[in-house]
Design an enzyme around this catalytic site. Structure first.
Site, PDB file in Angstrom:
ATOM      1  N   VAL A 177      25.664  30.881  56.884  1.00 28.22           N
ATOM      2  CA  VAL A 177      24.419  30.129  56.780  1.00 28.22           C
ATOM      3  C   VAL A 177      23.474  30.837  55.813  1.00 28.22           C
ATOM      4  O   VAL A 177      23.596  32.040  55.586  1.00 28.22           O
ATOM      5  CB  VAL A 177      23.755  29.999  58.181  1.00 28.22           C
ATOM      6  CG1 VAL A 177      23.317  31.345  58.721  1.00 28.22           C
ATOM      7  CG2 VAL A 177      22.606  29.013  58.183  1.00 28.22           C
TER       8      VAL A 177
ATOM      9  N   ILE B 182      21.685  35.543  53.184  1.00 29.92           N
ATOM     10  CA  ILE B 182      22.908  34.751  53.110  1.00 29.92           C
ATOM     11  C   ILE B 182      23.962  35.411  53.981  1.00 29.92           C
ATOM     12  O   ILE B 182      24.426  36.514  53.693  1.00 29.92           O
ATOM     13  CB  ILE B 182      23.401  34.619  51.652  1.00 29.92           C
ATOM     14  CG1 ILE B 182      22.301  34.000  50.792  1.00 29.92           C
ATOM     15  CG2 ILE B 182      24.685  33.802  51.598  1.00 29.92           C
ATOM     16  CD1 ILE B 182      22.566  34.039  49.304  1.00 29.92           C
ATOM     17  N   GLU B 183      24.299  34.736  55.076  1.00 27.02           N
ATOM     18  CA  GLU B 183      25.353  35.198  55.974  1.00 27.02           C
ATOM     19  C   GLU B 183      26.662  34.626  55.431  1.00 27.02           C
ATOM     20  O   GLU B 183      26.798  33.410  55.292  1.00 27.02           O
ATOM     21  CB  GLU B 183      25.102  34.696  57.400  1.00 27.02           C
ATOM     22  CG  GLU B 183      23.783  35.134  57.994  1.00 27.02           C
ATOM     23  CD  GLU B 183      23.881  36.415  58.799  1.00 27.02           C
ATOM     24  OE1 GLU B 183      25.006  36.806  59.167  1.00 27.02           O
ATOM     25  OE2 GLU B 183      22.834  37.012  59.063  1.00 27.02           O
ATOM     26  N   LEU B 184      27.629  35.483  55.109  1.00 27.91           N
ATOM     27  CA  LEU B 184      28.830  35.046  54.400  1.00 27.91           C
ATOM     28  C   LEU B 184      30.042  34.745  55.262  1.00 27.91           C
ATOM     29  O   LEU B 184      31.065  34.304  54.748  1.00 27.91           O
ATOM     30  CB  LEU B 184      29.221  36.086  53.345  1.00 27.91           C
ATOM     31  CG  LEU B 184      28.241  36.253  52.200  1.00 27.91           C
ATOM     32  CD1 LEU B 184      28.719  37.337  51.250  1.00 27.91           C
ATOM     33  CD2 LEU B 184      28.064  34.942  51.461  1.00 27.91           C
TER      34      LEU B 184
END
Length: 120
Positions: free
Chosen positions: A4, A89-91
């Site tokens: 997300v 930014i969560e990857l």
């Protein structure tokens, strides 16, 4: 971990997990969407169903405080004190992926990163 793009504010005055709108909320949403639209799994909004079955992020983005409250976070501090527009930014659903999985992460995020840089 999750998949997300999180944007300010990450904190709410009462310390609650509710939408905390910044004065530049529309710009932050635009930046977050520029990234998430290029990552099909992120954009779907429910990337980590096995780990977090109830977690849902419309279009792969979320207001930080609405997701969970983080008082004194760096992205809010930078925005308020330096006018730096920062997103988190969560990857991926796994916080520490194995090395052999990194090419997959690159493939999933390459177009997103290029689109994000175009926003400058």
């Amino acid at each position: 971990g999750s998949l997300v793009v999180n944007y300010p504010f990450d904190d709410d005055e009462q310390g609650l997990a509710v939408y905390s709108k910044s004065p530049d909320d529309a710009v932050f949403q635009m930046l977050a969407l520029a990234y998430s639209k290029e990552n099909a799994k992120m954009y779907q909004g429910s990337p980590c169903k096995d780990m977090y079955p109830t977690e849902y992020f419309p279009h792969g983005i979320t207001n930080g405080a609405q997701w969970y409250n983080v008082p004194g976070g760096m992205q809010d501090w930078n925005y308020l004190h330096t006018n730096c527009f920062e997103v988190t930014i969560e990857l991926g659903c796994v916080k520490y992926p194995r090395a052999e999985e990194l090419p997959k992460y690159w493939a999933q995020n390459r177009r997103s990163l290029l689109q994000f840089m175009k926003q400058v």
